[in-house]
Write an enzyme that holds these catalytic residues in place. Structure first.
Site, short mmCIF file in Angstrom:
data_model
loop_
_atom_site.label_atom_id
_atom_site.label_comp_id
_atom_site.label_asym_id
_atom_site.label_seq_id
_atom_site.Cartn_x
_atom_site.Cartn_y
_atom_site.Cartn_z
CG ASP A 64 -3.43 3.68 -3.34
OD1 ASP A 64 -4.35 2.99 -3.82
OD2 ASP A 64 -3.56 4.37 -2.31
CD GLU A 65 -5.33 -1.49 -0.79
OE1 GLU A 65 -5.59 -2.23 0.18
OE2 GLU A 65 -6.06 -0.53 -1.14
CG ASP A 125 -2.01 1.01 1.18
OD1 ASP A 125 -2.10 1.73 0.18
OD2 ASP A 125 -2.79 1.08 2.15
#
Length: 444
Positions: free
Chosen positions: A105-106, A11
């Site tokens: 983003d993850e 993350d």
């Protein structure tokens, strides 16, 4: 359950805000809030400096301004975020062919499918994860990532949240329940304020207490699907595979209108109705999603897309409608829709197979078909110039929009590779000032 810690969750920390601080040296170490800047805007990401003032994702921009008025409030720059995301996801795919992106983003990574990784003991995966974090920092120009590794998706996700920002936690096989039992029940996906309150009334506060509750009792408390999921996760039972997908799945609704729309009240109502239909489809299939998107096709057939991403999935009618209408309000306030709209659409992507039904603790009452509120006077008077936008000046070079309104645009001239730069103001129609975009990669 896997016998080894081979599911990795990465993350990127305060992703949108971190990219802005990287590219805008004057904002490093200062509060930054990225999202809709208008009266009905929603926070997409807040830097850790802003979070100290209580600003968080999915909060209204109005409340964020009241809590941290000295923060820099910027519109998102999705091309910049996607460019960084592409680099990170490419790096993850060098580690393993099984990468499951959850958002820009993850992502989850299946280390058991990694080439050349002969051993999956804790020491080996810890070294691999640390090298991965170092590579992320190197390739993204200094962005940090928090990483968790465990025997399941659930455990890996919990682990990545434990030492944010810039942390690494590897949960050794057999110790999952030791980690989870002292934690509050809200660590479990799908347990938001409303579910937590139901459990509290039953005397259940921690995962350890939840573990002692029978399946029948949980089904009685929160329903069959939710209760079954809680029963399993309270025992660290999660066999969901890491699934590599080429395209993000989504649920969406769109309509084309015979007459171009110009009435902002009517458009808000239509978007609200579409949001209700999308949320209804999500619930019908037992799904939830993190990213709410609107699609607007203008009178000249130009198509605009705007989206916002939540920290956790939702299938809430009220939440999807509120975010969709806020995104529409941003476009209306910018003047983009003034010539008329021929198509409107609402979609939800970043789908999950568990439900965060009460992310905001909101009631499930039908949202009102209300119009977006009027823009803040002077904030968006000059269509086209938005806070945070990349620009270039014929004499001063590259910079970004510090603010705009009343026929004036103020620019700070700096880039990721320069020191903090000077601030200058220009007429909004200055021919020497123009938007800037990075050149297309060769072969694109």
């Amino acid at each position: 359950m896997r016998p080894h810690a081979s599911v990795l969750h990465l993350d990127l920390d305060a992703f949108y805000a971190s990219v802005e601080q990287r590219d805008k040296p004057s904002l490093r170490g200062k509060p930054v809030v990225v999202g809709g800047v208008g009266g009905r805007g929603v926070v997409a990401t807040a830097s850790y400096e802003a979070r100290r003032y209580g600003v968080r994702s999915a909060m209204s921009t109005r409340e964020a301004r009241s809590r941290c008025p000295h923060a820099a409030f910027l519109n998102p720059r999705f091309p910049a975020y996607r460019a960084v995301s592409d680099v990170v996801m490419g790096l993850l795919r060098e580690v393993s062919p099984l990468v499951e992106p959850l958002s820009l983003d993850e992502a989850f990574v299946d280390l058991a499918a990694a080439d050349g990784l002969a051993d999956l003991d804790v020491a080996t995966v810890s070294v691999l994860a640390e090298k991965l974090r170092e590579r992320v920092r190197e390739l993204t120009g200094g962005l940090t990532a928090s990483v968790g590794v465990g025997s399941s998706k659930f455990v890996a996700k919990v682990a990545s949240d434990l030492e944010k920002p810039d942390g690494l936690v590897v949960v050794a096989p057999g110790t999952e329940l030791d980690l989870l039992r002292p934690m509050h029940v809200q660590v479990i996906p799908g347990v938001g304020p409303a579910t937590a309150e139901r459990l509290r009334r039953a005397g259940i506060h921690t995962v350890a207490e939840l573990e002692t509750v029978s399946l029948d009792e949980l089904v009685r408390l929160v329903g069959k699907a939710h209760g079954t999921g809680l029963f399993q996760l309270a025992r660290a039972q999660d066999d969901r595979p890491v699934v590599a997908e080429q395209e993000a799945k989504s649920v969406s609704v769109e309509s084309t209108y015979a007459t171009d729309l110009t009435d902002r009240v009517l458009m808000a109502q239509l978007v609200g109705r579409q949001a209700r239909e999308v949320a209804g489809r999500l619930r019908k299939h037992g799904l939830s999603g993190r990213t709410v998107t609107i699609k607007v096709r203008l009178h000249d057939f130009t198509t605009l897309n705007r989206s916002t991403t939540l920290p956790s999935p939702t299938d809430s009618v009220a939440t999807v409608a509120r975010l969709a209408q806020a995104l529409l309000a941003e476009l209306v306030e910018s003047g983009a829709t003034s010539g008329g709209v021929r198509l409107l659409g609402v979609g939800v992507s970043g789908l999950a197979d568990w439900i965060q039904e009460d992310l905001f603790g909101e009631s499930e009452e039908e949202p009102e078909d209300d119009a977006p509120q009027a823009p803040v006077p002077g904030l968006r008077d000059q269509p086209g110039w938005t806070p945070g936008m990349d620009v270039v000046h014929a004499d001063m070079g590259r910079g970004w929009v510090w603010g705009a309104g009343r026929g004036v645009v103020t620019v700070r001239f700096e880039t990721a590779d320069t020191p903090p730069g000077p601030v200058r103001s220009y007429p909004a129609d200055d021919p020497d000032l123009s938007p800037w975009a990075p050149p297309e990669p060769a072969g694109a």
